[in-house]
Scaffold this active site. Sequence first.
Site, PDB file in Angstrom:
ATOM      1  N   HIS A 268      16.535 -25.984 -17.117  1.00  0.00           N
ATOM      2  CA  HIS A 268      16.589 -25.409 -15.768  1.00  0.00           C
ATOM      3  C   HIS A 268      18.030 -25.119 -15.392  1.00  0.00           C
ATOM      4  O   HIS A 268      18.940 -25.860 -15.764  1.00  0.00           O
ATOM      5  CB  HIS A 268      15.965 -26.368 -14.740  1.00  0.00           C
ATOM      6  CG  HIS A 268      15.658 -25.687 -13.456  1.00  0.00           C
ATOM      7  ND1 HIS A 268      16.567 -25.604 -12.436  1.00  0.00           N
ATOM      8  CD2 HIS A 268      14.557 -25.001 -13.058  1.00  0.00           C
ATOM      9  CE1 HIS A 268      16.021 -24.911 -11.452  1.00  0.00           C
ATOM     10  NE2 HIS A 268      14.805 -24.526 -11.801  1.00  0.00           N
ATOM     11  N   GLU A 321       7.363 -24.925 -14.958  1.00  0.00           N
ATOM     12  CA  GLU A 321       6.418 -24.041 -15.624  1.00  0.00           C
ATOM     13  C   GLU A 321       5.565 -24.769 -16.662  1.00  0.00           C
ATOM     14  O   GLU A 321       4.455 -24.346 -16.954  1.00  0.00           O
ATOM     15  CB  GLU A 321       7.172 -22.901 -16.308  1.00  0.00           C
ATOM     16  CG  GLU A 321       8.217 -22.271 -15.410  1.00  0.00           C
ATOM     17  CD  GLU A 321       7.835 -20.899 -14.957  1.00  0.00           C
ATOM     18  OE1 GLU A 321       6.767 -20.436 -15.351  1.00  0.00           O
ATOM     19  OE2 GLU A 321       8.610 -20.300 -14.203  1.00  0.00           O
TER      20      GLU A 321
HETATM   21  C1  LIG Z   1      15.769 -21.832 -17.448  1.00  0.00           C
HETATM   22  C2  LIG Z   1      16.981 -21.398 -18.273  1.00  0.00           C
HETATM   23  C3  LIG Z   1      17.106 -19.884 -18.255  1.00  0.00           C
HETATM   24  C4  LIG Z   1      18.232 -22.022 -17.658  1.00  0.00           C
HETATM   25  O1  LIG Z   1      19.286 -21.579 -18.401  1.00  0.00           O
HETATM   26  P1  LIG Z   1      20.798 -22.024 -18.160  1.00  0.00           P
HETATM   27  O2  LIG Z   1      20.941 -23.102 -17.176  1.00  0.00           O
HETATM   28  O3  LIG Z   1      21.563 -20.789 -17.942  1.00  0.00           O
HETATM   29  O4  LIG Z   1      21.151 -22.701 -19.486  1.00  0.00           O
HETATM   30  P2  LIG Z   1      21.897 -21.993 -20.641  1.00  0.00           P
HETATM   31  O5  LIG Z   1      21.214 -20.703 -20.957  1.00  0.00           O
HETATM   32  O6  LIG Z   1      23.357 -21.957 -20.317  1.00  0.00           O
HETATM   33  O7  LIG Z   1      21.637 -23.043 -21.804  1.00  0.00           O
HETATM   34  C5  LIG Z   1      22.437 -24.205 -22.042  1.00  0.00           C
HETATM   35  C6  LIG Z   1      22.181 -24.674 -23.458  1.00  0.00           C
HETATM   36  O8  LIG Z   1      20.883 -25.230 -23.538  1.00  0.00           O
HETATM   37  C7  LIG Z   1      20.071 -24.492 -24.444  1.00  0.00           C
HETATM   38  N1  LIG Z   1      18.766 -24.342 -23.832  1.00  0.00           N
HETATM   39  C8  LIG Z   1      18.487 -24.129 -22.519  1.00  0.00           C
HETATM   40  N2  LIG Z   1      17.163 -24.063 -22.335  1.00  0.00           N
HETATM   41  C9  LIG Z   1      16.602 -24.234 -23.549  1.00  0.00           C
HETATM   42  C10 LIG Z   1      15.269 -24.249 -23.995  1.00  0.00           C
HETATM   43  N3  LIG Z   1      14.252 -24.093 -23.142  1.00  0.00           N
HETATM   44  N4  LIG Z   1      15.034 -24.428 -25.305  1.00  0.00           N
HETATM   45  C11 LIG Z   1      16.048 -24.597 -26.168  1.00  0.00           C
HETATM   46  N5  LIG Z   1      17.352 -24.596 -25.804  1.00  0.00           N
HETATM   47  C12 LIG Z   1      17.616 -24.418 -24.510  1.00  0.00           C
HETATM   48  C13 LIG Z   1      20.752 -23.144 -24.604  1.00  0.00           C
HETATM   49  O9  LIG Z   1      20.443 -22.571 -25.850  1.00  0.00           O
HETATM   50  C14 LIG Z   1      22.192 -23.532 -24.475  1.00  0.00           C
HETATM   51  O10 LIG Z   1      22.600 -24.081 -25.700  1.00  0.00           O
HETATM   52  P3  LIG Z   1      24.094 -23.818 -26.225  1.00  0.00           P
HETATM   53  O11 LIG Z   1      24.996 -24.484 -25.217  1.00  0.00           O
HETATM   54  O12 LIG Z   1      24.107 -24.465 -27.585  1.00  0.00           O
HETATM   55  O13 LIG Z   1      24.291 -22.329 -26.252  1.00  0.00           O
HETATM   56  C15 LIG Z   1      16.827 -21.896 -19.728  1.00  0.00           C
HETATM   57  O14 LIG Z   1      16.759 -23.300 -19.755  1.00  0.00           O
HETATM   58  C16 LIG Z   1      15.638 -21.284 -20.450  1.00  0.00           C
HETATM   59  O15 LIG Z   1      15.757 -20.196 -21.020  1.00  0.00           O
HETATM   60  N6  LIG Z   1      14.462 -21.980 -20.465  1.00  0.00           N
HETATM   61  C17 LIG Z   1      13.268 -21.450 -21.064  1.00  0.00           C
HETATM   62  C18 LIG Z   1      12.567 -20.455 -20.138  1.00  0.00           C
HETATM   63  C19 LIG Z   1      11.868 -21.122 -18.977  1.00  0.00           C
HETATM   64  O16 LIG Z   1      11.243 -22.153 -19.110  1.00  0.00           O
HETATM   65  N7  LIG Z   1      12.012 -20.491 -17.793  1.00  0.00           N
HETATM   66  C20 LIG Z   1      11.438 -20.990 -16.561  1.00  0.00           C
HETATM   67  C21 LIG Z   1      12.499 -21.542 -15.674  1.00  0.00           C
HETATM   68  S1  LIG Z   1      11.845 -22.376 -14.250  1.00  0.00           S
END
Ligand SMILES: CC(C)(COP(=O)(O)OP(=O)(O)OC[C@H]1O[C@@H](n2cnc3c(N)ncnc32)[C@H](O)[C@@H]1OP(=O)(O)O)[C@@H](O)C(=O)NCCC(=O)NCCS
Length: 382
Positions: A268, A321
């Site tokens: 998140h 989710e």
């Molecule tokens: C929700 C989300 C977009 C938040 O992203 P964010 O806070 O910007 O986090 P980041 O994209 O900077 O990710 C940080 C690290 O965690 C990892 N990470 C984050 N969510 C992950 C997931 N669901 N699965 C695997 N790795 C994940 C990223 O690859 C990143 O790794 P790195 O530092 O080695 O590059 C992200 O967690 C995600 O894509 N989740 C899956 C989609 C989802 O469930 N969406 C609904 C949200 S309510």
Amino acid sequence: MGDELIEVPAGLRKVVVTTTELGDVHGDEGFYHYREYSAIDLAQARTFEDVWFLMFEGHLPAQAERDAFVAELTPLRALPAELRPVLPAIALAGPRFNPLAGLRTALSLLGASRNLLPLWDTDTAQHRADAKLICAVTPTILAALYRIRAGLEPLEPRADLDSAANWLYLISGAVPDPKRARAVEQYLIATVDHGFNASTFTARVVASAGADVVSAIAGAIGTFSGPLHGGAPDRALEGLDEIGSVDKVDDWVREKVENGDRIMGFGHAVYTTDDPRSLMLRDIARDIGGDLVEFATTVEQRVVEILAELKPGRQLYANVEFYAGVVMELCGIPRALFTPTFAVSRVVGWCANILEQAAGGKIIRPSARYVGPTPPQPVPAG
Ligand SMILES: CC(C)(COP(=O)(O)OP(=O)(O)OC[C@H]1O[C@@H](n2cnc3c(N)ncnc32)[C@H](O)[C@@H]1OP(=O)(O)O)[C@@H](O)C(=O)NCCC(=O)NCCS
């Protein structure tokens, strides 16, 4: 202010762009609130209509206010007559059912036919009236699109059912059992609002320009349709299907992460601890019970452990989710309507934000740092 630019973190993380009385998210504490109340406490103790009233009016309704509010909403839920002839074209467009695109399209037509005027040109009472219409009619439109696509007749809402029970009724044509209706109602309450997320920000940007309520909602729906925001509960459940059995969890997660894929339903942007919505929904799912719930809780635990190992320090937990998909599946909501169910509640949060933005606020107009070739370059002859 001169021409100098102020650098902010990518994605505007932690950048405060306005004030709000609607609520906030405390990511490190795993807590969020609507106005002065914990959203989870509201979901445990109140109805969806009460929370809707709270978001629009600033306080929880007394009995007389509740009755008046519900009486006002009931006729607004009806399937708009002007949409009936065009809904089949919208519902059947394209090779796959796209309910959020359909909702955007239908709402745009409704806004034009009902002559919804720019917020800038109308008063507060009209803003509220427009917002109530859009919130009330959203589930009716979504369910009608779904049923038409499935070859069924769209249904009219029933005055004797509340928002959550109506949503389930409008989809299936059957009055839901109270336990499942309440489970969906709690989900709806818990997803009304969640800080200054991407779709809420979009709605406020559009409202800040003084545009009409439908324009702001259409923008918000577009943002919300992105899988990184509102589009994951069906994908989270597809993940469970792909895994299939507990002994396959580890390999599945490792392969995904090694390929650079995200595990849907985990991580998140704001929470660095358990997502309180996920905890509540897990309890609701357990209360309903069954094999799917057992499997999901085992998978959740393993995914969190493996992500902690493969992505140390990132603090990745199940988000709203993951269990939303499980609860909706248990309540008989078709997967195509998982994200739209989220929209049924979030439209109330978007509208509350639009009302607040319209009540006073400057047009939101940030800047971008230009990083292309130095201008002005000579324009080549054509
Ligand atoms: C929700 C989300 C977009 C938040 O992203 P964010 O806070 O910007 O986090 P980041 O994209 O900077 O990710 C940080 C690290 O965690 C990892 N990470 C984050 N969510 C992950 C997931 N669901 N699965 C695997 N790795 C994940 C990223 O690859 C990143 O790794 P790195 O530092 O080695 O590059 C992200 O967690 C995600 O894509 N989740 C899956 C989609 C989802 O469930 N969406 C609904 C949200 S309510």
